[in-house]
Design a protein around this motif. Structure first.
Motif, mmCIF file in Angstrom:
data_model
loop_
_atom_site.group_PDB
_atom_site.id
_atom_site.type_symbol
_atom_site.label_atom_id
_atom_site.label_comp_id
_atom_site.label_asym_id
_atom_site.label_seq_id
_atom_site.Cartn_x
_atom_site.Cartn_y
_atom_site.Cartn_z
ATOM 1 N N ASN A 5 43.271 12.184 -14.866
ATOM 2 C CA ASN A 5 44.298 12.362 -13.867
ATOM 3 C C ASN A 5 43.771 12.502 -12.550
ATOM 4 O O ASN A 5 44.515 13.155 -11.860
ATOM 5 C CB ASN A 5 44.605 13.904 -14.392
ATOM 6 N N HIS A 6 42.683 11.849 -12.192
ATOM 7 C CA HIS A 6 42.202 11.706 -10.837
ATOM 8 C C HIS A 6 41.643 10.397 -10.681
ATOM 9 O O HIS A 6 41.281 9.584 -11.456
ATOM 10 C CB HIS A 6 41.025 12.758 -10.708
ATOM 11 N N LEU A 7 41.962 10.074 -9.341
ATOM 12 C CA LEU A 7 41.580 8.985 -8.839
ATOM 13 C C LEU A 7 40.466 9.136 -7.639
ATOM 14 O O LEU A 7 40.886 9.947 -6.809
ATOM 15 C CB LEU A 7 42.729 8.335 -8.209
ATOM 16 N N PRO A 8 39.367 8.414 -7.548
ATOM 17 C CA PRO A 8 38.665 8.618 -6.431
ATOM 18 C C PRO A 8 39.136 8.426 -4.970
ATOM 19 O O PRO A 8 40.183 7.542 -4.821
ATOM 20 C CB PRO A 8 37.316 7.658 -6.862
ATOM 21 N N ASN A 9 38.578 8.835 -4.020
ATOM 22 C CA ASN A 9 39.022 8.861 -2.593
ATOM 23 C C ASN A 9 38.687 7.201 -2.389
ATOM 24 O O ASN A 9 37.818 7.063 -2.063
ATOM 25 C CB ASN A 9 38.342 9.548 -1.679
ATOM 26 N N TRP A 10 39.981 6.481 -2.399
ATOM 27 C CA TRP A 10 39.813 5.026 -2.339
ATOM 28 C C TRP A 10 39.171 4.440 -1.112
ATOM 29 O O TRP A 10 38.164 3.581 -1.041
ATOM 30 C CB TRP A 10 40.967 4.325 -2.595
ATOM 31 N N LEU A 11 39.486 5.000 0.190
ATOM 32 C CA LEU A 11 39.208 4.519 1.265
ATOM 33 C C LEU A 11 37.752 4.985 1.480
ATOM 34 O O LEU A 11 36.729 4.097 2.017
ATOM 35 C CB LEU A 11 40.039 4.868 2.427
ATOM 36 N N LYS A 12 37.332 6.029 1.112
ATOM 37 C CA LYS A 12 35.893 6.567 1.290
ATOM 38 C C LYS A 12 35.135 5.573 0.392
ATOM 39 O O LYS A 12 33.943 5.426 1.048
ATOM 40 C CB LYS A 12 35.777 7.986 0.735
ATOM 41 N N LYS A 13 35.308 5.477 -0.952
ATOM 42 C CA LYS A 13 34.539 4.594 -1.704
ATOM 43 C C LYS A 13 34.378 3.335 -1.089
ATOM 44 O O LYS A 13 33.240 2.624 -1.548
ATOM 45 C CB LYS A 13 35.002 4.520 -3.095
ATOM 46 N N ARG A 14 35.686 2.685 -0.548
ATOM 47 C CA ARG A 14 35.560 1.396 -0.183
ATOM 48 C C ARG A 14 34.749 1.416 1.120
ATOM 49 O O ARG A 14 33.808 0.219 1.442
ATOM 50 C CB ARG A 14 36.889 0.791 0.215
ATOM 51 N N ALA A 15 34.709 2.324 1.891
ATOM 52 C CA ALA A 15 33.853 2.152 3.300
ATOM 53 C C ALA A 15 32.276 2.358 2.701
ATOM 54 O O ALA A 15 31.412 1.838 3.445
ATOM 55 C CB ALA A 15 33.992 3.366 3.975
ATOM 56 N N GLN A 16 31.869 3.103 1.433
ATOM 57 C CA GLN A 16 30.616 3.076 1.119
ATOM 58 C C GLN A 16 30.154 1.896 0.407
ATOM 59 O O GLN A 16 29.060 1.326 0.745
ATOM 60 C CB GLN A 16 30.507 4.395 0.043
ATOM 61 N N LEU A 17 31.162 1.182 -0.237
ATOM 62 C CA LEU A 17 30.739 0.006 -1.005
ATOM 63 C C LEU A 17 30.748 -1.284 -0.030
ATOM 64 O O LEU A 17 29.821 -2.017 -0.636
ATOM 65 C CB LEU A 17 31.657 -0.148 -2.534
ATOM 66 N N SER A 18 31.473 -1.425 0.728
ATOM 67 C CA SER A 18 31.594 -2.558 1.476
ATOM 68 C C SER A 18 32.123 -2.262 2.856
ATOM 69 O O SER A 18 33.229 -2.678 3.264
ATOM 70 C CB SER A 18 32.681 -3.689 0.831
ATOM 71 N N PRO A 19 31.310 -1.615 3.537
ATOM 72 C CA PRO A 19 31.526 -1.068 4.961
ATOM 73 C C PRO A 19 31.752 -2.133 6.003
ATOM 74 O O PRO A 19 32.711 -1.791 6.716
ATOM 75 C CB PRO A 19 30.319 -0.128 5.298
ATOM 76 N N HIS A 20 31.258 -3.125 5.840
ATOM 77 C CA HIS A 20 31.673 -4.238 6.874
ATOM 78 C C HIS A 20 32.570 -5.311 6.287
ATOM 79 O O HIS A 20 32.686 -6.263 7.246
ATOM 80 C CB HIS A 20 30.261 -4.976 7.059
ATOM 81 N N ARG A 21 33.043 -5.166 5.328
ATOM 82 C CA ARG A 21 34.504 -6.189 4.966
ATOM 83 C C ARG A 21 35.685 -5.745 5.755
ATOM 84 O O ARG A 21 35.910 -4.553 6.023
ATOM 85 C CB ARG A 21 34.545 -6.315 3.502
ATOM 86 N N THR A 22 36.424 -6.905 6.101
ATOM 87 C CA THR A 22 37.757 -6.456 6.824
ATOM 88 C C THR A 22 38.829 -5.802 5.884
ATOM 89 O O THR A 22 39.005 -6.216 4.786
ATOM 90 C CB THR A 22 38.143 -7.665 7.367
ATOM 91 N N ALA A 23 39.270 -4.947 6.408
ATOM 92 C CA ALA A 23 40.216 -4.030 5.909
ATOM 93 C C ALA A 23 41.517 -4.377 6.451
ATOM 94 O O ALA A 23 42.549 -4.388 5.857
ATOM 95 C CB ALA A 23 39.779 -2.446 6.284
ATOM 96 N N ILE A 24 41.661 -4.648 7.754
ATOM 97 C CA ILE A 24 42.969 -4.903 8.448
ATOM 98 C C ILE A 24 42.619 -5.623 9.570
ATOM 99 O O ILE A 24 41.780 -5.658 10.330
ATOM 100 C CB ILE A 24 43.659 -3.376 8.592
#
Length: 160
Positions: A5-24
């Motif tokens: 019933n829970h989803l990790p904080n998507w943006l925080k996880k993405r910033a940790q896993l691939s901080p230098h990938r283009t988001a926008i």
């Protein structure tokens, strides 16, 4: 805590896993996931300074912009319910939706000042840029899938 019933904080996880990938990419400038995460935290801290808290219902009436994307993520990071308004609607249609949604706050821009006035505790993007950041807030680590995250009015729901 039931993980189903829970989803990790998507943006925080993405910033940790691939901080230098283009988001926008906006106006020919690239923003990485880390950039977007940090911008959302800065915006979040400004909202917190103004008194916005987890569980509050925040309306967004913004033209398409980087600030709109940041405001969406910041609201989610704060744990607020987000009500997205269509900036193409008439003042009368927006007024009905503002009333119906029972907003606690309305994030908007000077462009819409004549429509929103001061009735819905408007937070103008242009003024938020000048607000000091309150770093004493708890960012959402996981999103509860049983709680309302966003509310959107679709064609026909405003009665017009």
């Amino acid at each position: 805590m039931d993980q189903r019933n829970h989803l990790p904080n998507w943006l925080k996880k993405r910033a940790q896993l691939s901080p230098h990938r283009t988001a926008i990419i906006y106006e020919e400038k690239q923003y990485t996931f880390l950039d977007l995460y940090e911008l959302s935290l800065q915006f979040n801290r400004k909202l917190h300074t103004k008194g916005v808290r987890s569980g509050d219902k925040i309306g967004l009436l913004l033209n398409t912009s980087l600030e709109m994307v940041v405001a969406i993520h910041a609201s989610m990071q704060l744990g607020a319910q987000l009500v997205l308004f269509n900036s193409k609607l008439t003042a009368q249609e927006l007024e009905w939706q503002f009333e119906d949604s029972q907003l606690d706050w309305l994030i908007t821009e000077e462009y819409f000042r004549n429509i929103v006035g001061n009735k819905y505790l408007p937070l103008f993007i242009e003024q938020l840029a000048l607000i000091e950041e309150n770093k004493n807030f708890a960012e959402v680590e996981e999103f509860d899938l049983n709680k309302i995250a966003t509310i959107m009015y679709t064609s026909g729901t405003s009665g017009y």
